[in-house]
Design an enzyme around this catalytic site. Structure first.
Site, PDB file in Angstrom:
ATOM      1  N   GLN A 494     -20.305 -19.429 -34.887  1.00  0.00           N
ATOM      2  CA  GLN A 494     -19.870 -18.811 -36.418  1.00  0.00           C
ATOM      3  C   GLN A 494     -19.139 -18.744 -36.611  1.00  0.00           C
ATOM      4  O   GLN A 494     -18.481 -18.240 -37.431  1.00  0.00           O
ATOM      5  CB  GLN A 494     -21.083 -17.374 -35.723  1.00  0.00           C
ATOM      6  CG  GLN A 494     -21.336 -16.518 -37.371  1.00  0.00           C
ATOM      7  CD  GLN A 494     -21.688 -17.243 -38.167  1.00  0.00           C
ATOM      8  OE1 GLN A 494     -22.792 -18.659 -38.227  1.00  0.00           O
ATOM      9  NE2 GLN A 494     -21.460 -16.615 -39.326  1.00  0.00           N
ATOM     10  N   GLU A 495     -18.493 -17.982 -35.108  1.00  0.00           N
ATOM     11  CA  GLU A 495     -16.922 -17.383 -35.553  1.00  0.00           C
ATOM     12  C   GLU A 495     -15.987 -18.419 -36.293  1.00  0.00           C
ATOM     13  O   GLU A 495     -14.849 -18.534 -37.397  1.00  0.00           O
ATOM     14  CB  GLU A 495     -16.193 -16.726 -34.248  1.00  0.00           C
ATOM     15  CG  GLU A 495     -16.606 -16.030 -33.358  1.00  0.00           C
ATOM     16  CD  GLU A 495     -16.052 -14.339 -34.643  1.00  0.00           C
ATOM     17  OE1 GLU A 495     -15.660 -14.723 -34.826  1.00  0.00           O
ATOM     18  OE2 GLU A 495     -16.285 -13.572 -34.016  1.00  0.00           O
ATOM     19  N   SER A 496     -15.649 -19.431 -35.754  1.00  0.00           N
ATOM     20  CA  SER A 496     -14.578 -20.567 -36.617  1.00  0.00           C
ATOM     21  C   SER A 496     -14.864 -22.140 -36.040  1.00  0.00           C
ATOM     22  O   SER A 496     -14.101 -23.030 -36.752  1.00  0.00           O
ATOM     23  CB  SER A 496     -13.351 -20.928 -35.072  1.00  0.00           C
ATOM     24  OG  SER A 496     -14.313 -21.247 -33.869  1.00  0.00           O
ATOM     25  N   TYR A 600     -23.866 -11.739 -39.569  1.00  0.00           N
ATOM     26  CA  TYR A 600     -23.305 -12.328 -37.941  1.00  0.00           C
ATOM     27  C   TYR A 600     -23.732 -12.790 -37.029  1.00  0.00           C
ATOM     28  O   TYR A 600     -24.627 -13.752 -36.181  1.00  0.00           O
ATOM     29  CB  TYR A 600     -22.051 -11.351 -37.741  1.00  0.00           C
ATOM     30  CG  TYR A 600     -21.005 -11.874 -37.265  1.00  0.00           C
ATOM     31  CD1 TYR A 600     -20.342 -13.272 -36.658  1.00  0.00           C
ATOM     32  CD2 TYR A 600     -21.792 -11.863 -35.509  1.00  0.00           C
ATOM     33  CE1 TYR A 600     -19.403 -13.425 -35.216  1.00  0.00           C
ATOM     34  CE2 TYR A 600     -20.811 -11.849 -34.344  1.00  0.00           C
ATOM     35  CZ  TYR A 600     -19.658 -12.630 -34.634  1.00  0.00           C
ATOM     36  OH  TYR A 600     -19.366 -13.029 -33.413  1.00  0.00           O
ATOM     37  N   ASP A 648     -13.143  -9.539 -34.071  1.00  0.00           N
ATOM     38  CA  ASP A 648     -12.846 -10.582 -34.775  1.00  0.00           C
ATOM     39  C   ASP A 648     -12.398  -9.358 -35.925  1.00  0.00           C
ATOM     40  O   ASP A 648     -11.298 -10.317 -36.471  1.00  0.00           O
ATOM     41  CB  ASP A 648     -13.896 -11.500 -35.332  1.00  0.00           C
ATOM     42  CG  ASP A 648     -14.720 -10.524 -36.075  1.00  0.00           C
ATOM     43  OD1 ASP A 648     -14.996  -9.424 -36.106  1.00  0.00           O
ATOM     44  OD2 ASP A 648     -16.084 -11.162 -35.730  1.00  0.00           O
TER      45      ASP A 648
END
Length: 654
Positions: A494-496, A600, A648
């Site tokens: 999900q982050e990157s 998220y 983040d």
């Protein structure tokens, strides 16, 4: 599990059907881009003369046309030739949009009318230019054609403002005031003022009063007496709505005083606005205000917060009622289908509940997984589609947009490369998507592989949707900190999307999108020698991100949902988001006040379940991972929670 992982992680070294552009073509592209930035048409024309058959060379001609268009040359024949040569490509779409835009600004509506319908994926700006062309031609259909624009809450911009002005002539005063309310709800104040300025003079409010009501509602309310006509009454509603966004309790107090002189419909609307703002702050009086609103007209977003306030209060009758009051499109969304089913179940209507759950069960998303569990079917990864054949790989690899995307991404031109890739995989069948995903995986373009694999409709390959790059780094780091490796992968995805050089707009970096300040804080805590330029190094980034997750789990009762939220929004906020009584994790996730963090957390946890199902081959429970969120932290939680940063740093203040 090791055998499964080896199968998932195995990389085939032969890339079928995708050619690598020559260094000369790459140099030509880079030189052309610099010439375009400098407006050097002569240099571009010389480079065009040197061009061969590289997929990048089309950009040279596109840039040359763009420069000439800016100089207002007559390019009708040249654009027609370029569009014929590039038919079906992203460059043709961009060039046609440029031509339409320039023609519209020059009042050449014949070009707009002929070229507008040929766009494959027109954005709102292009639609507005076409609507302007129809207005210029006296088309009577504009009222129906552009009705969606009137109802939109986006800023109109250069192309759309004249269409709004034309529509306003056809709209009633009621429609103007309703539009102004919608625009205020999303804080588009200039558009709201412009809408009201188009009312006939005898029905329009004073511009100065509208400006003050929106910019300084307290001052406006202190200066004005009870309303005596419609403009003053509507302006009062806007002022109270704006005050509710700043201080809902202050707005509530003033509504108590002014309510007796206001129509019931206005009181109901304002009650819903106050309820909405109270719900976003997780305040228990939100539901009381929604009750006071009754059947008043509400926006779609306000309806969602009515449901969330009822979920927080575990008022299942209100949950069902609020969802039933939604429009059909909103009501059909997975989240509201699921919560409607839950309400039916809690209210003793199991058959109706099962009907709701069956509509979405099995979908590989947060609420599809939960609905499946309600029907007794924990999530399992679907049977993998047949791998892309050599012929399919060759066919997709030779696609013009895929070739361009790969060439652009190889030289670091990421924005254009992603746009070309996304263009290539629009409106294609599942076999094309799976072949494209496999090509991207082999090229280590993990984000494009995931993007393509997620678009399949009937044939799925979770091995491509849920990739496992960097396993030799991620698994040991997860084990070191005692973390569920599936969760770490779910969060990293999900982050990157596994772009190791990813950098967010706020400075978060690397696979786990760690902020520099957070990286320094964590490094000091775990005794890791560290410098700022190490944040994007894969091993260091993963070590810091997983160590931070361990801190969050220790401080937040080992709750994945809480720790995931803290990773995105910061642990201090979590204290404000708890309820007065324990709630199930799904309710906590749905009622997170920040939209980005809410989305998220759901995606991270759904990713986690999908990874576990894929790699273990066993059914997986999302509910067990969500657990129950307690009303207070355990007595053993460290006291430094509110001082810890987010990892983040992407969630905006709420």
């Amino acid at each position: 599990m090791k055998k499964v992982l080896c199968g998932v992680l195995g990389v085939v070294t032969l890339l079928v059907g995708v050619s690598t552009p020559a260094a000369a073509a790459e140099d030509r592209f880079q030189a052309g881009r610099e010439a375009a930035r400098a407006g050097d048409l002569g240099r571009l024309n010389r480079l065009i003369q040197e061009a061969g058959d590289s997929p990048l060379d089309g950009y040279l001609s596109y840039w040359a046309l763009s420069i000439r268009l800016a100089r207002r040359e007559n390019l009708d024949a040249d654009y027609a030739a370029f569009l014929a040569r590039e038919d079906g490509s992203l460059l043709a779409e961009r060039a046609r949009a440029d031509w339409i835009r320039a023609s519209a600004r020059a009042g050449r509506w014949d070009i707009v009318r002929s070229q507008g319908p040929l766009l494959r994926q027109p954005e709102q700006e292009m639609n507005c230019w076409l609507w302007q062309a129809k207005i210029a031609a006296g088309s009577p259909s504009i009222a129906s054609d552009a009705s969606s624009l009137w109802n939109s809450t986006s800023e109109p911009g250069e192309a759309c403002a004249p269409v709004i002005a034309a529509l306003s002539v056809l709209k009633t005063a009621d429609a103007h005031w309703q539009r102004a309310r919608r625009l205020l709800e999303v804080q588009h104040f200039a558009a709201a003022r412009a809408t009201l300025a188009r009312l006939p003079a005898n029905e329009a409010p004073q511009a100065q009063q509208i400006a003050e009501a929106l910019e300084n509602p307290l001052l406006f309310l202190s200066r004005n007496h009870p309303p005596i006509d419609r403009p003053s009454r509507e302006t009062l509603v806007l002022a109270l709505s704006r005050l509710a966004q700043i201080d809902y309790r202050g707005a509530a107090a003033r509504l108590e005083v002014l309510g007796p002189v206001m129509p019931a419909a206005d009181r109901g609307y304002l009650a819903s606005v106050i309820g909405w703002q109270a719900a976003r702050a997780n305040q228990p009086d939100a539901l009381t205000w929604y009750h006071a609103a009754g059947k008043a007209e509400q926006s779609a977003e306000s309806r969602t917060w009515h449901v969330r306030s009822a979920l927080r209060a575990q008022a299942w009758g209100d949950v069902r009622l609020a969802i039933d009051m939604m429009g059909p499109d909103q009501r059909a969304l997975p989240e509201w289908t699921y919560w409607h089913g839950r309400a039916e179940k809690e209210l003793g209507r199991p058959r109706e509940a099962q009907d709701d759950f069956a509509r979405i069960a099995g979908q590989p998303n947060f609420y599809g997984m939960l609905a499946g569990e309600e029907l007794g079917h924990p999530f399992t990864a679907p049977r993998a589609a047949a791998p892309a054949s050599r012929e399919e790989l060759a066919r997709v690899g030779n696609d013009r947009s895929i070739r361009r995307a790969l060439a652009l991404l190889r030289i670091g031109s990421r924005v254009d490369g992603v746009r070309e890739w996304n263009w290539a995989v629009r409106d294609v069948n599942d076999r094309f998507l799976l072949a494209a995903a496999e090509i991207a995986r082999r090229e280590q373009l993990y984000d494009r592989a995931i993007y393509s694999a997620e678009k399949t409709r009937t044939e799925h390959d979770f091995g491509l949707r849920y990739l496992l790059p960097y396993y030799d780094t991620v698994e040991p780091a997860s084990r070191r900190w005692g973390l569920d490796v599936y969760w770490v992968y779910g969060l990293m995805r999900q982050e990157s999307r596994f772009i190791s050089v990813a950098r967010s707009s706020v400075g978060a970096q690397g696979l786990m999108q760690v902020m520099p300040a957070t990286a320094k804080f964590v490094a000091e805590k775990i005794g890791l020698p560290f410098s700022a330029d190490q944040v994007r190094e894969t091993d260091t980034n993963v070590t810091l991100g997983t160590a931070y997750l361990r801190m969050m789990m220790d401080r937040l009762d080992n709750q994945m949902a809480l720790a995931s939220a803290a990773y995105n929004a910061g642990p201090g906020r979590i204290l404000r988001w708890r309820t007065d009584q324990p709630v199930e994790g799904a309710v906590f996730a749905e009622t997170i006040p920040i939209a980005e963090t809410r989305d998220y957390v759901k995606k991270v946890l759904a990713n986690t379940v999908a990874y576990a199902a894929l790699l273990t081959g066993k059914p997986q429970s999302l509910k067990s991972r969500l657990g129950v969120v307690q009303s207070a932290l355990s007595p053993d939680a460290p006291a430094d929670l509110t001082r810890l940063p987010a990892a983040d740093g992407t969630a905006q203040p709420q």
